[in-house]
Design a protein around this motif. Structure first.
Motif, PDB file in Angstrom:
ATOM      1  N   GLU A 155       1.515   7.207  -8.847  1.00  0.00           N
ATOM      2  CA  GLU A 155       1.453   8.076 -10.032  1.00  0.00           C
ATOM      3  C   GLU A 155       0.562   9.291  -9.812  1.00  0.00           C
ATOM      4  OE1 GLU A 155       0.552   4.814 -10.072  1.00  0.00           O
ATOM      5  OE2 GLU A 155       2.316   3.909 -11.007  1.00  0.00           O
ATOM      6  N   SER A 156      -0.423   9.172  -8.938  1.00  0.00           N
ATOM      7  CA  SER A 156      -1.336  10.292  -8.697  1.00  0.00           C
ATOM      8  C   SER A 156      -1.129  10.943  -7.328  1.00  0.00           C
ATOM      9  CB  SER A 156      -2.786   9.802  -8.822  1.00  0.00           C
ATOM     10  OG  SER A 156      -3.022   8.772  -7.881  1.00  0.00           O
ATOM     11  N   MET A 157      -0.122  10.514  -6.615  1.00  0.00           N
ATOM     12  CA  MET A 157       0.136  11.025  -5.272  1.00  0.00           C
ATOM     13  C   MET A 157       0.622  12.472  -5.332  1.00  0.00           C
ATOM     14  SD  MET A 157       2.586   9.033  -2.552  1.00  0.00           S
ATOM     15  CE  MET A 157       1.723   7.490  -2.791  1.00  0.00           C
ATOM     16  N   ASP A 158       0.191  13.256  -4.382  1.00  0.00           N
ATOM     17  CA  ASP A 158       0.665  14.629  -4.238  1.00  0.00           C
ATOM     18  C   ASP A 158       2.197  14.624  -4.123  1.00  0.00           C
ATOM     19  OD1 ASP A 158       1.323  16.685  -1.681  1.00  0.00           O
ATOM     20  OD2 ASP A 158       0.189  17.538  -3.362  1.00  0.00           O
ATOM     21  N   LEU A 159       2.857  15.584  -4.780  1.00  0.00           N
ATOM     22  CA  LEU A 159       4.320  15.632  -4.796  1.00  0.00           C
ATOM     23  C   LEU A 159       4.910  15.736  -3.388  1.00  0.00           C
ATOM     24  CD1 LEU A 159       6.857  15.587  -6.545  1.00  0.00           C
ATOM     25  CD2 LEU A 159       6.665  18.073  -6.776  1.00  0.00           C
ATOM     26  N   ALA A 160       4.287  16.501  -2.518  1.00  0.00           N
ATOM     27  CA  ALA A 160       4.789  16.622  -1.143  1.00  0.00           C
ATOM     28  C   ALA A 160       4.721  15.268  -0.424  1.00  0.00           C
ATOM     29  CB  ALA A 160       3.991  17.675  -0.370  1.00  0.00           C
ATOM     30  N   GLU A 161       3.636  14.529  -0.615  1.00  0.00           N
ATOM     31  CA  GLU A 161       3.504  13.197  -0.001  1.00  0.00           C
ATOM     32  C   GLU A 161       4.521  12.235  -0.599  1.00  0.00           C
ATOM     33  OE1 GLU A 161       2.172   9.994   2.320  1.00  0.00           O
ATOM     34  OE2 GLU A 161       1.923  12.148   2.574  1.00  0.00           O
ATOM     35  N   LEU A 162       4.714  12.329  -1.892  1.00  0.00           N
ATOM     36  CA  LEU A 162       5.696  11.489  -2.583  1.00  0.00           C
ATOM     37  C   LEU A 162       7.091  11.712  -2.005  1.00  0.00           C
ATOM     38  CD1 LEU A 162       5.905   9.537  -5.022  1.00  0.00           C
ATOM     39  CD2 LEU A 162       6.326  11.554  -6.436  1.00  0.00           C
ATOM     40  N   ARG A 163       7.465  12.972  -1.857  1.00  0.00           N
ATOM     41  CA  ARG A 163       8.779  13.292  -1.280  1.00  0.00           C
ATOM     42  C   ARG A 163       8.884  12.831   0.169  1.00  0.00           C
ATOM     43  NH1 ARG A 163       8.698  19.269  -3.588  1.00  0.00           N
ATOM     44  NH2 ARG A 163       9.705  18.928  -5.593  1.00  0.00           N
ATOM     45  N   SER A 164       7.815  13.005   0.915  1.00  0.00           N
ATOM     46  CA  SER A 164       7.810  12.590   2.319  1.00  0.00           C
ATOM     47  C   SER A 164       8.030  11.080   2.446  1.00  0.00           C
ATOM     48  CB  SER A 164       6.494  12.994   2.974  1.00  0.00           C
ATOM     49  OG  SER A 164       6.427  12.513   4.283  1.00  0.00           O
ATOM     50  N   ARG A 165       7.355  10.323   1.621  1.00  0.00           N
ATOM     51  CA  ARG A 165       7.521   8.862   1.646  1.00  0.00           C
ATOM     52  C   ARG A 165       8.925   8.464   1.201  1.00  0.00           C
ATOM     53  NH1 ARG A 165       1.878   5.838   0.210  1.00  0.00           N
ATOM     54  NH2 ARG A 165       0.545   7.243   1.412  1.00  0.00           N
TER      55      ARG A 165
ATOM     56  N   GLU B 177       0.819  -1.211   0.000  1.00  0.00           N
ATOM     57  CA  GLU B 177       0.000   0.000   0.000  1.00  0.00           C
ATOM     58  C   GLU B 177       0.858   1.269   0.000  1.00  0.00           C
ATOM     59  OE1 GLU B 177      -2.892   0.043   3.122  1.00  0.00           O
ATOM     60  OE2 GLU B 177      -3.754  -1.879   2.506  1.00  0.00           O
ATOM     61  N   TYR B 178       2.099   1.168   0.437  1.00  0.00           N
ATOM     62  CA  TYR B 178       2.975   2.340   0.504  1.00  0.00           C
ATOM     63  C   TYR B 178       3.206   2.945  -0.884  1.00  0.00           C
ATOM     64  CZ  TYR B 178       6.688   5.217   2.606  1.00  0.00           C
ATOM     65  OH  TYR B 178       7.452   6.260   3.082  1.00  0.00           O
ATOM     66  N   LEU B 179       3.200   2.092  -1.906  1.00  0.00           N
ATOM     67  CA  LEU B 179       3.426   2.565  -3.278  1.00  0.00           C
ATOM     68  C   LEU B 179       2.139   2.643  -4.106  1.00  0.00           C
ATOM     69  CD1 LEU B 179       6.728   0.656  -4.184  1.00  0.00           C
ATOM     70  CD2 LEU B 179       6.466   3.081  -3.585  1.00  0.00           C
TER      71      LEU B 179
ATOM     72  N   LEU C 297       9.989   5.474  -5.768  1.00  0.00           N
ATOM     73  CA  LEU C 297       9.530   6.825  -5.411  1.00  0.00           C
ATOM     74  C   LEU C 297      10.399   7.886  -6.092  1.00  0.00           C
ATOM     75  CD1 LEU C 297       8.842   6.129  -1.645  1.00  0.00           C
ATOM     76  CD2 LEU C 297       7.121   6.583  -3.404  1.00  0.00           C
ATOM     77  N   GLN C 298      11.697   7.669  -6.119  1.00  0.00           N
ATOM     78  CA  GLN C 298      12.601   8.630  -6.760  1.00  0.00           C
ATOM     79  C   GLN C 298      12.331   8.703  -8.262  1.00  0.00           C
ATOM     80  OE1 GLN C 298      14.489  10.795  -5.297  1.00  0.00           O
ATOM     81  NE2 GLN C 298      15.316  11.634  -7.184  1.00  0.00           N
ATOM     82  N   ASP C 299      12.066   7.559  -8.875  1.00  0.00           N
ATOM     83  CA  ASP C 299      11.742   7.557 -10.307  1.00  0.00           C
ATOM     84  C   ASP C 299      10.482   8.378 -10.583  1.00  0.00           C
ATOM     85  OD1 ASP C 299      13.939   5.985 -10.877  1.00  0.00           O
ATOM     86  OD2 ASP C 299      12.783   4.118 -11.077  1.00  0.00           O
ATOM     87  N   GLU C 300       9.497   8.264  -9.701  1.00  0.00           N
ATOM     88  CA  GLU C 300       8.261   9.035  -9.890  1.00  0.00           C
ATOM     89  C   GLU C 300       8.526  10.531  -9.739  1.00  0.00           C
ATOM     90  OE1 GLU C 300       4.463   9.974 -10.863  1.00  0.00           O
ATOM     91  OE2 GLU C 300       5.412   8.006 -11.055  1.00  0.00           O
TER      92      GLU C 300
END
Length: 176
Positions: free
Chosen positions: A21-31, A15-17, A157-160
């Motif tokens: 593709e549609s995750m908010d950029l701030a949440e993406l960076r946080s994860r 579920e972490y990933l 996550l970095q690729d996204e």
């Protein structure tokens, strides 16, 4: 009653990933940042375990008569053998900084790294030395496996994040 999940359990949960593709950029960076922190901690644990394994292997060689030096005399060589300038075998940068570690808990690795084995090295018998070596080797294998899994999450996550930046750069600038 809600139980707090360990960070590594959250990171390795599929579920972490989900929906990355549609995750908010701030949440993406946080994860990504959380996963990088955990990877750094696992890397540090792994280096501690490998160092102890190297010391135990030296002690076993010394006891078999294959080594005449004392542990203290051989220590600089033992601790630098296999170290590559700044990179581990996966090509990732190895930091020499101590990570901000969570408080010691009841984890198996905390017990293993916190025991007095290294202090008692000259006093333990062959059986205890063999058991300690096997336990450390098993734990190092487990930590290495977890680290690889976390690295895969970091990479995804970095690729996204990179894809988002590339997409932004590829879009034509709005008219003035």
């Amino acid at each position: 009653m809600t139980t707090e999940r360990r960070r590594i359990d959250r990171i390795l949960d599929p579920e972490y990933l989900e929906g990355v593709e549609s995750m908010d950029l701030a949440e993406l960076r946080s994860r990504r940042d959380l996963a990088q922190t955990v990877e750094k901690e696992l890397s540090y644990f792994r280096r501690l375990l490998q160092g102890r394994l190297d010391l135990l292997a030296f002690e076993q060689r010394r006891r078999r008569g294959e080594e005449t030096r004392s542990l203290i005399e051989a220590l600089p060589e033992i601790l630098t053998t296999g170290v590559r300038s700044g990179q581990d075998l996966s090509g990732r940068y190895l930091s020499t900084d101590l990570p901000d570690m969570p408080a010691k808990g009841r984890r198996h690795i905390d017990r293993v790294l916190g025991n007095d084995l290294m202090v008692r090295l000259g006093e333990i018998d062959e059986d205890e030395l063999g058991e300690a070596t096997a336990e450390l080797a098993d734990l190092e294998t487990e930590v290495s496996s977890l680290r690889k899994q976390v690295q895969a999450v970091v990479d995804r996550l970095q690729d996204e994040v990179k894809d988002r930046y590339k997409a932004t750069l590829a879009e034509p600038a709005p008219p003035l």
